[in-house]
Design a protein around this motif. Structure first.
Motif, short mmCIF file in Angstrom:
data_model
loop_
_atom_site.label_atom_id
_atom_site.label_comp_id
_atom_site.label_asym_id
_atom_site.label_seq_id
_atom_site.Cartn_x
_atom_site.Cartn_y
_atom_site.Cartn_z
N SER A 142 0.83 -1.21 0.00
CA SER A 142 0.00 0.00 0.00
C SER A 142 0.86 1.26 0.00
O SER A 142 1.98 1.27 0.54
N ALA A 143 0.31 2.33 -0.57
CA ALA A 143 1.00 3.63 -0.60
C ALA A 143 1.14 4.24 0.79
O ALA A 143 1.85 5.22 0.97
N THR A 144 0.46 3.67 1.80
CA THR A 144 0.57 4.18 3.17
C THR A 144 1.38 3.25 4.08
O THR A 144 1.46 3.47 5.28
N ASP A 145 2.00 2.21 3.51
CA ASP A 145 2.84 1.29 4.29
C ASP A 145 4.26 1.84 4.32
O ASP A 145 5.12 1.47 3.51
N PHE A 146 4.50 2.76 5.26
CA PHE A 146 5.77 3.50 5.27
C PHE A 146 6.99 2.60 5.48
O PHE A 146 8.05 2.84 4.90
N GLU A 147 6.85 1.55 6.29
CA GLU A 147 8.00 0.66 6.52
C GLU A 147 8.36 -0.12 5.25
O GLU A 147 9.54 -0.31 4.94
N ALA A 148 7.34 -0.54 4.50
CA ALA A 148 7.59 -1.22 3.22
C ALA A 148 8.23 -0.26 2.22
O ALA A 148 9.11 -0.64 1.44
#
Length: 424
Positions: A47-53
């Motif tokens: 996802s565009a909001t998965d900052f750790e990824a």
């Protein structure tokens, strides 16, 4: 450069299409992307909001720039996440800070900002569940129609325009007490209704200077003649034919300049797009709302009209050299027609096989809600495809788009047949 683009819609496919034309772009990654971006870039399954990824892939793939498409990651603070991380802080993020993103993330914040910096906008007040009855009393002081806006992000669906006072009061209670839009409507802004023609003004800023991009007008409602429910957008036209030099000068001096100056005065870090939703009331431009990213489907007509290298443009933003950048624009009109799933914007089915894409000629197909399934392109959202064309006039461009829409099929597909109807 290796570049990461966040998002999955038609806006992101249009960005990807333009960025991959740049000699500065070595490898483009898109997270999560769609079936269209898969043909020109490398899709990443997060996802565009998965900052750790996002951090993991930026380090692994030696990403040198991050371009943020949608509003969610911006409102959640992706810019600040990079800035506050020792491993990431040297990597430019094209998009505003979390505070800057409040221009879209909170209708109340935006209204207060406009009032403070003398940006013309409609009179308003805001209410919570505790003050809902005061809100009902405030409605009674206004003339219909009544405009209710959920304060937070509601995927473009949090605005209601109602003719009847009792119905407006009931909907206000439903939004605040009944949580119609969840947390997004824990606060509601009530605004005076403005009567005029809407248009979108897109500005790119490096925090100091700015460039105004081509104007566009989108069509939000599902039905012909602008009837029915609001959608994310059913089509768009650029440039807007009635925007002349006089109106553009008013937009720049009364709205764009005080907006960018206001961000500087308040020390709000902002390197990205400001999308200004305007209404033209008797040739006086008034701001309806700010968004902190490009519009969709407006991107699908604005980006194809940019002759300049988009990666170079983003680098100028990152390096605060935008004042020196020569922005070149194609003189032709561009239009896009959105093909949507049957039932959208309410319940719709996904997974419908799309055929006929190979038959499209002299138009650009931007994928929005699509994915690959065993080699087939299938529907994966409400808005499925945007068919963009050029023409010497918007009418010519629209005819080209509609000719190609007729070559595409999937079960229950729907589209508006009257884009541009109010511009003739």
């Amino acid at each position: 450069m290796n570049i990461l683009l966040l998002g999955s819609g038609g806006r992101e496919h249009a960005f990807a299409w333009k960025m991959t034309q740049s000699p500065l772009c070595d490898t483009l990654f898109v997270a999560p992307g769609n079936a269209g971006t898969a043909t020109i870039a490398t899709n990443l399954d997060f996802s565009a909001t998965d900052f750790e990824a996002i951090k993991a892939v930026v380090i692994k793939e030696n990403i040198e720039m991050v371009v943020v498409g949608p509003e969610d990651p911006l409102v959640k603070g992706v810019y600040d996440f990079f800035l506050n991380d020792a491993d990431l802080k040297h990597i430019p993020v094209i998009g505003p800070s979390k505070l800057g993103a409040q221009l879209e993330g909170s209708k109340e914040f935006a209204k207060e900002f406009m009032m403070k910096h003398q940006v013309p906008t409609a009179a308003y007040d805001s209410f919570t569940a505790e003050t809902v009855e005061k809100g009902c009393e405030f409605l009674a002081t206004l003339q219909p129609p009544y405009v209710l806006k959920a304060d937070g992000l509601a995927a473009g669906k949090g605005v209601l325009i109602i003719q009847d006072l009792a119905e407006a009061q009931a909907e206000l209670r439903n939004m605040l007490v009944g949580q119609k839009f969840g947390a997004a409507s824990s606060k509601v802004v009530i605004e005076e209704f403005l009567d005029g023609i809407e248009l979108s003004c897109f500005v790119l800023t490096d925090g100091k200077s700015y460039k105004i991009l081509p104007t566009a007008k989108d069509y939000k409602r599902i039905g012909e003649g602008d009837t029915g429910l609001n959608t994310g957008g059913m089509g768009a036209v650029s440039p807007v034919p009635y925007v002349d030099a006089v109106l553009m000068e008013k937009i720049e001096t009364r709205i764009v300049q005080p907006t960018i100056a206001g961000l500087q005065k308040e020390g709000i870090p902002y390197k990205g797009f400001v999308f200004i939703g305007l209404i033209n009331v008797n040739n006086e431009p008034i701001v309806i709302e700010y968004n902190v990213r490009m519009g969709d489907p407006e991107t699908e007509v604005v980006v194809p009209r940019l002759k300049s290298d988009l990666v170079e443009l983003f680098l100028a933003v990152a390096n605060e050299k935008l004042a020196d950048f020569n922005l070149e624009v194609d003189e032709r009109s561009a239009t896009t027609v959105m093909i949507v799933s049957g039932g959208y914007p309410e319940d719709f089915e996904k997974g419908k096989v799309i055929s006929g894409l190979e038959n499209v000629e002299n138009s650009i197909v931007f994928h929005a809600g699509t994915k690959l399934d065993n080699g087939a392109v299938v529907t994966n959202g409400g808005r499925v495809l945007a068919i963009t064309s050029y023409g010497t006039s918007f009418q010519e461009a629209l005819q080209q788009s509609y000719d190609n829409v007729s070559k595409i099929q999937f079960d229950k597909m729907n589209y508006r047949k009257d884009i541009g109807f109010d511009l003739v």
